[in-house]
Scaffold this motif. Structure first.
Motif, PDB file in Angstrom:
ATOM      1  N   PHE A 156      -7.578  -0.744  -3.529  1.00 28.65           N
ATOM      2  CA  PHE A 156      -7.728  -1.865  -4.460  1.00 28.65           C
ATOM      3  C   PHE A 156      -7.296  -3.152  -3.762  1.00 28.65           C
ATOM      4  O   PHE A 156      -6.130  -3.314  -3.402  1.00 28.65           O
ATOM      5  N   PRO A 157      -8.224  -4.079  -3.515  1.00 27.81           N
ATOM      6  CA  PRO A 157      -7.855  -5.366  -2.901  1.00 27.81           C
ATOM      7  C   PRO A 157      -7.209  -6.274  -3.941  1.00 27.81           C
ATOM      8  O   PRO A 157      -7.893  -6.995  -4.666  1.00 27.81           O
ATOM      9  N   GLY A 158      -5.909  -6.223  -4.032  1.00 28.96           N
ATOM     10  CA  GLY A 158      -5.198  -6.927  -5.097  1.00 28.96           C
ATOM     11  C   GLY A 158      -5.035  -8.409  -4.834  1.00 28.96           C
ATOM     12  O   GLY A 158      -5.521  -8.969  -3.838  1.00 28.96           O
ATOM     13  N   ALA A 203      -9.140  -2.509   7.167  1.00 30.03           N
ATOM     14  CA  ALA A 203      -8.972  -1.391   6.233  1.00 30.03           C
ATOM     15  C   ALA A 203      -7.533  -0.899   6.236  1.00 30.03           C
ATOM     16  O   ALA A 203      -6.958  -0.603   5.176  1.00 30.03           O
ATOM     17  N   ARG A 204      -6.919  -0.810   7.405  1.00 26.48           N
ATOM     18  CA  ARG A 204      -5.527  -0.354   7.467  1.00 26.48           C
ATOM     19  C   ARG A 204      -4.587  -1.354   6.798  1.00 26.48           C
ATOM     20  O   ARG A 204      -3.615  -0.967   6.149  1.00 26.48           O
ATOM     21  N   ALA A 205      -4.880  -2.645   6.962  1.00 28.17           N
ATOM     22  CA  ALA A 205      -4.043  -3.658   6.314  1.00 28.17           C
ATOM     23  C   ALA A 205      -4.205  -3.608   4.791  1.00 28.17           C
ATOM     24  O   ALA A 205      -3.231  -3.718   4.042  1.00 28.17           O
ATOM     25  N   LEU A 206      -5.439  -3.429   4.319  1.00 25.56           N
ATOM     26  CA  LEU A 206      -5.664  -3.328   2.871  1.00 25.56           C
ATOM     27  C   LEU A 206      -4.938  -2.118   2.299  1.00 25.56           C
ATOM     28  O   LEU A 206      -4.349  -2.182   1.212  1.00 25.56           O
ATOM     29  N   TRP A 207      -4.985  -0.998   3.020  1.00 27.48           N
ATOM     30  CA  TRP A 207      -4.297   0.200   2.552  1.00 27.48           C
ATOM     31  C   TRP A 207      -2.778  -0.011   2.543  1.00 27.48           C
ATOM     32  O   TRP A 207      -2.079   0.420   1.627  1.00 27.48           O
ATOM     33  N   ALA A 208      -2.272  -0.681   3.580  1.00 26.94           N
ATOM     34  CA  ALA A 208      -0.827  -0.890   3.670  1.00 26.94           C
ATOM     35  C   ALA A 208      -0.314  -1.814   2.574  1.00 26.94           C
ATOM     36  O   ALA A 208       0.878  -1.785   2.251  1.00 26.94           O
ATOM     37  N   LEU A 209      -1.184  -2.635   1.989  1.00 30.08           N
ATOM     38  CA  LEU A 209      -0.757  -3.574   0.953  1.00 30.08           C
ATOM     39  C   LEU A 209      -1.208  -3.152  -0.444  1.00 30.08           C
ATOM     40  O   LEU A 209      -0.995  -3.892  -1.403  1.00 30.08           O
ATOM     41  N   ASP A 210      -1.835  -1.978  -0.562  1.00 26.56           N
ATOM     42  CA  ASP A 210      -2.316  -1.505  -1.868  1.00 26.56           C
ATOM     43  C   ASP A 210      -1.150  -0.853  -2.608  1.00 26.56           C
ATOM     44  O   ASP A 210      -0.856   0.331  -2.424  1.00 26.56           O
TER      45      ASP A 210
END
Length: 672
Positions: free
Chosen positions: A487-489, A410-417
């Motif tokens: 958003f998982p881009g 979750a933290r990685a997804l947020w950091a790349l959103d």
């Protein structure tokens, strides 16, 4: 006394005056007829008659012109007075004849007056018609105004219908929430019972630990008394210590399990409290709730220190991956590397790649080293057997602490959103690997996330909030005005590994339909790993460079070999009673369009053969081998003759032979 010449002149002047009067009269009549021609169609007949009279006047004018010529030579024809007298008589006779014409002119004048009277009558009739026309025009304008109001009301009706549908959806969600609360209450009771059982087990383990401590003390006393048995007792003590460590580890594991269950119980209580309108954790600052989510995981911090990669093409990047694999002592066929690379490129139509097979065949190392060689961030997520909800994947809200406890994923997804996070890492790629993803039921913890990935809009429409709303993941954090959405881009690549033994679960059809499944067959011989060369440094691959390697489906849509191959695959699966739809057909064509061109490869044939291996054969699991023998024969013929992949055709034959005992087909994979 009036002379003959004077009389002749007088007659001529009279005739000319009469002609002028006739012309004026005819002109007036003509004007009146023209003015009356508009509203009265019957005047056409009079116009024809007038034209005839006009022709007659033209004849008279012509004759008069001749007589004028005669007057020019009056001085020369004085001797011809008798003739002129006769002409006078003729003119008098003609004058008498003109009396009839004068009467006819009078008649025409009366007719014109009648026509004028009729015109006035028609105009009188037109007045009410004009009034009626104006009334109709006014009604028409009002009708147009009503039509405009009807359109506005129609639009308003559509908006009201949409609001009603939204309210129905909200009602449906409330009903589902009530059902979920009921389930959560039941789950709470079961968790309370489980917690009580674990507490009892913990107490039992503590008693056992105390007993083991007593036994250790006793053994130490025996060791002091019996020096002769020193070696045996020492070995026994070591064994007891190992057992003690095992028991202590189990006790620690139980403690962690208890903590997890307590946190889960707190979460469920919070869910119940939230459904009842209560706030179990009180007023906490939103920044504190998301503090851990904003902390960048190690993989993101590591990516920040990478130097950018050189401006290299796709082929050079794949060669760099090959060099890294060799330096690590890992050996993968080029065909396997190209297949995995292509499976990563088509993440817009196929959401993930799954590497399946027995343990120890290098399923986890391929995505890890591929990511490092490409310059892509890599996050490995070990799946636990107890996972049963999306919260295990993303994290949960701890009601006791009043904070959201995110996972590294979750933290990685947020950091790349880059859409929702202003501080997101820009222009980078990352791969997430669900390691041993089938230890738990995939549809329990990953089905919702997979649906989000499938709902992503096209890469050129992600800026539209309405288009991406179904793909965004809203974190379940209570009492927040605007809970964060992730958003998982398309800067994220997803892969998974799955072992096949008695402790694992099979993949659901939903996952198989949305994944390229690379099955690693058991090796025919064990080869020694010999590292060759130096491990290349990691250089960050930009997202823009990655996007530049992607190709649209339109690149191969017009290629006859591609269309023929896909149509054959569709027919084969229909014969197997496992039909494929448009989405899978487009995904296969996207794979072919993005397959890399390499020396000695056949991009179209190899790509189609890969899709038979990764998309079709996994769907044939459980097909009766005997009943579908002719279909399997057609599939082998297609692979061997049209696609020219002898190894894949041979692997299909081996899988059929291995499936004879159970009678149901099981795909065993192919060794390249």
């Amino acid at each position: 006394m009036i002379t003959d010449n004077t009389l002749l002149v007088f007659i001529i002047v009279a005739v000319l005056g009469l002609i002028a009067i006739v012309q004026i009269t005819l002109a007036i009549r003509q004007d009146k007829l023209v003015s009356a021609a508009g509203p009265i169609e019957e005047l056409a007949v009079y116009e024809k008659r007038l034209e005839e009279k006009q022709r007659l006047m033209d004849d008279l004018e012509e004759e008069l012109a001749k007589r004028r010529e005669a007057m020019a030579v009056v001085a020369d024809i004085g001797a011809e007075v008798d003739g002129l007298r006769r002409q006078k008589e003729e003119l008098l006779s003609e004058w008498n004849t003109m009396a009839d014409k004068r009467e006819e002119v009078q008649s025409l004048r009366r007719e014109i007056e009648d026509v004028v009277i009729e015109r006035q009558s028609l105009e009188a009739e037109i007045v009410p018609l004009r009034a009626e026309y104006l009334a109709v025009k006014e009604r028409l304008e009002k009708a147009e105004e009503l039509v405009g109001r009807i359109d506005a009301l129609t639009t308003e009706h559509g908006e009201i219908s949409a609001r009603v549908e939204t309210m129905r959806n909200q009602l449906r969600q409330l009903e589902e929430a009530e059902t979920r609360v009921t389930r959560l209450e039941e789950r709470e009771k079961s968790l309370e019972a489980e917690a009580a059982r674990l507490e009892g087990r913990l107490a039992s383990q503590q008693d056992e630990l105390a007993e083991l401590s007593t036994r250790v003390a006793k053994e130490r006393e025996d060791l002091a008394e019996a020096q002769s048995e020193h070696t045996r007792v020492e070995a026994q003590t070591a064994a007891e210590k190992v057992e003690l460590r095992r028991q202590q580890g189990e006790l620690a594991s139980l403690g962690e399990t208890r903590g997890t269950l307590e946190a889960r119980l707190a979460y469920l209580q919070g869910e119940i409290a939230k459904s009842e309108g209560r706030s179990p954790e009180g007023e906490a600052a939103e920044t504190d709730k998301l503090r851990e989510l904003r902390e960048k995981p190690p993989v993101i911090r590591a990516m920040a220190g990478w130097l950018p990669a050189d401006r290299e093409n796709e082929t050079d990047a794949l060669k760099r991956v090959e060099r890294r694999l060799q330096a690590k002592g890992l050996k993968y066929p080029a065909r396997t590397l190209h297949a995995f690379h292509t499976a990563m490129k088509v993440n817009e139509t196929t959401q993930m790649a799954v590497l399946a097979g027995i343990s120890g065949t290098g399923k986890s190392q391929l995505p890890r080293q591929y990511a490092a060689g490409m310059g892509i961030g890599f996050l490995q997520v070990p799946v636990q057997p107890r996972w049963d909800s999306p919260q295990d994947l993303m994290g949960f809200y701890n009601y006791i602490e009043g904070k959201f406890r995110p996972t590294d994923m979750a933290r990685a997804l947020w950091a790349l959103d880059e859409i929702n996070n202003d501080e997101a890492v820009q222009d980078r790629m990352m791969m997430i690997l669900l390691d041993e993803m089938n230890l738990a039921r995939v549809e329990y913890y990953f089905s919702d996330f997979l649906s989000r990935l499938e709902s992503r809009p096209a890469s050129n429409n992600v800026a539209d909030a309405n288009e991406r709303k179904d793909a965004e993941i809203e974190l379940e954090i209570p009492n927040m005005q605007q809970p964060p959405r992730i958003f998982p881009g398309y800067n994220l690549l997803f892969a998974g590994t799955m072992n096949e033994d008695e402790s694992t679960q099979s993949l659901s059809d939903k996952v198989v339909d949305r994944a390229n499944v690379l099955r690693f067959a058991a090796p025919k011989a064990i080869s020694a790993a010999r590292p060759e060369g130096k491990v290349p440094d990691i250089r960050a691959l930009s997202r823009s460079r990655w996007q530049g390697w992607l190709c649209p489906v339109s690149r191969v849509e017009g290629e006859p070999r591609v269309r023929s191959g896909v149509e054959t695959m569709v027919e084969l699966m229909r014969d197997f009673k496992r039909p494929i739809g448009h989405r899978l057909g487009r995904a296969i064509m996207a794979y072919v369009a993005n397959y890399p061109e390499a020396e000695g490869s056949r991009p179209i044939e190899d790509a189609l053969a890969d899709q038979v291996e990764m998309r079709l054969l996994p769907k044939l699991r459980g097909v009766d081998v005997e009943l579908a023998s002719s279909q399997f024969s057609s599939l082998r013929t297609f692979v061997e003759q049209e696609l020219g992949d002898d190894k894949l055709a041979s692997a299909i034959a081996d899988s059929l032979q291995a499936s004879e005992e159970t009678g149901q087909f099981v795909w065993s994979g192919v060794t390249r």
